[in-house]
Design an enzyme around this catalytic site. Structure first.
Site, PDB file in Angstrom:
ATOM      1  N   ASP B 179       0.948  -1.202   0.161  1.00  0.00           N
ATOM      2  CA  ASP B 179      -0.127   0.232  -0.046  1.00  0.00           C
ATOM      3  C   ASP B 179       0.982   1.293   0.078  1.00  0.00           C
ATOM      4  OD1 ASP B 179      -2.938   0.857   0.542  1.00  0.00           O
ATOM      5  OD2 ASP B 179      -1.986   1.946   1.889  1.00  0.00           O
ATOM      6  N   ASP B 196      -1.525   9.439 -10.452  1.00  0.00           N
ATOM      7  CA  ASP B 196      -1.835   8.237 -11.674  1.00  0.00           C
ATOM      8  C   ASP B 196      -0.265   8.080 -11.909  1.00  0.00           C
ATOM      9  OD1 ASP B 196      -4.470   8.075 -11.452  1.00  0.00           O
ATOM     10  OD2 ASP B 196      -4.883   8.970 -13.382  1.00  0.00           O
ATOM     11  N   GLU B 222      -5.042   2.431  -4.043  1.00  0.00           N
ATOM     12  CA  GLU B 222      -3.366   2.402  -4.053  1.00  0.00           C
ATOM     13  C   GLU B 222      -2.765   1.089  -3.462  1.00  0.00           C
ATOM     14  OE1 GLU B 222      -5.614   4.221  -2.584  1.00  0.00           O
ATOM     15  OE2 GLU B 222      -4.797   4.812  -0.296  1.00  0.00           O
TER      16      GLU B 222
END
Lengths: 104, 310
Positions: B179, B196, B222
């Site tokens: 993460d 992004d 994410e």
């Protein structure tokens, strides 16, 4: 049918195609054996075998540039299903005649 | 590991036909077009060869002694490895019933004999093209659009099957949940294009540090998941450490002063973590640990540790 037209040679539609030369040669070279098998299956009354041989010639003939053979073989295949002796005989004679006239 | 559709150099075409003259003609015509042609003289041999050589396309005769073309088609469509292989029926029968039966059994096309080689080759190309597009679509449905990694539904499937293999053979399997730390801040401070770019960059780092048979996916948002096949804890941890270090050293064009880090939770399949749910929960718990202990680190789920209540 006059003797001369009867014996007229049948040439593959692909005769001018150099890529097909060897293949047509192979197909033409097979003809005496095909004729022998056709005769034999008829003489021994093996109609199933006769039908299979006719079916194969139907598929192969035109593919090698001999549509007359496919057409005649298609008729014989049909006739051999009906099992009318005289008709089968006529169809067989026609197909064998064509096979015998095939040339390079 | 990186998803790709392989393009065959010389696609294998299997010809199943009892007539030697047809086999010979097809072999010559298709070889000249760059196909690797194999032939079988009857249905049984054809099915066997199809299993052995996994052809790109099959040309199938109908009227054959023994097992006929329809039976071959049924058999092929029941075999998971061959059910999607395009089959063109090449038959001496022009009976509409035979055509309908062949197509309904799943044939891609139906060509009558005698056949025209130019037309047949075009139909072979067409069937291969459609098959390639279908594979592409099927693959796209398993990919994450932004990062090009696998998506979660494909990953879950793979994890399930790898855990099955682990149960049967004891082959080690490790799962990492990864993460990005404080990712929302990147989005908020520099905009979504910058966010992004981080997601894509992280995916590229993950992809480049894994072995060909490991599986990486974007698990959502994410969060990323990595399935290490045949790797124990030490090996998986070493790969994660390389990924962690490279990410933390990466300078981002949109925000050069702001580095990005990630936290990792690792769990290895074991009698305790033998289901997908248990393994994912263990890796998630380890990830939570890594976050709690200050982020930018890797934590491992301990088998001896009591499971979270639930």
């Amino acid at each position: 049918m006059s003797e001369s037209s009867d014996r007229e040679a049948i040439v593959s539609e692909f005769a001018g195609d150099p890529d097909m030369l060897e293949l047509v040669e192979f197909f033409v070279g097979q003809m005496p054996e095909r004729v022998r098998q056709l005769r034999q299956s008829f003489e021994t009354g093996s109609l199933d075998e006769l039908r299979t041989l006719a079916h194969q010639l139907k598929g192969a003939g035109g593919s090698y540039g001999f549509p007359q053979i496919s057409e005649s073989a298609r008729r014989l295949e049909k006739q051999s299903e009906a099992a009318e002796f005289a008709e089968v005989r006529r169809g067989l004679d026609d197909l064998i005649d064509l096979c015998n006239r095939v040339r390079m | 590991m990186v998803p790709a559709i392989e393009l065959d150099e010389a696609p294998v075409v299997l010809v199943i036909d009892d007539c030697p003259a047809i086999r010979r003609l097809l072999t010559a015509k298709l070889s000249a077009s760059g196909y690797d042609v194999r032939t079988a003289a009857d249905g049984h041999e054809g099915v066997e060869m199809a299993r052995a050589c996994a052809p790109s396309l099959i040309l199938l005769d109908l009227a054959m002694p023994g097992m006929d073309g329809f039976e071959v088609l049924r058999e092929l469509k029941q075999c998971p490895a061959l059910m999607h292989t395009p089959v063109i029926v090449l038959s001496g029968s022009d009976d509409p019933c035979d055509k309908a039966t062949g197509l309904d059994l799943g044939a891609a096309d139906y060509v009558c004999k005698p056949f025209d080689a130019v037309e047949l080759r075009a139909r072979v190309r067409s069937a291969l093209r459609i098959h390639r597009l279908m594979r592409l679509l099927a693959q796209r449905a398993r990919l994450d659009g932004l990062t090009g990694l696998w998506n979660r539904s494909y990953f879950d499937e793979r994890l399930e099957s790898e855990l099955g293999a682990h149960a049967r053979s004891g082959e080690p399997v490790a799962l990492a949940m990864c993460d990005l730390d404080r990712f929302k801040e990147i989005n908020d401070a520099y905009g979504h294009p910058a966010g992004d770019a981080v997601l894509e960059g992280f995916a590229r780092i993950i992809a480049s540090e894994l072995r060909a048979h490991d599986v990486a996916c974007r698990y959502g948002g994410e969060e990323f998941a990595i399935l290490f096949r045949g790797a124990g804890e030490a090996q998986a941890r070493a790969a994660l450490e390389r990924i962690r270090a490279r990410l933390s050293e990466t300078v981002w064009p949109a925000h050069p002063a702001r580095r990005v880090t990630a936290s990792f939770g690792l769990a290895c399949a074991s009698p305790e973590f033998r289901t997908r749910e248990a393994l994912v929960a263990a890796a998630d718990a380890a990830l939570y640990d890594a976050k709690q202990r200050g982020r930018d680190r890797i934590a491992t789920a301990l088998i001896a540790r009591p499971r979270a209540a639930g």
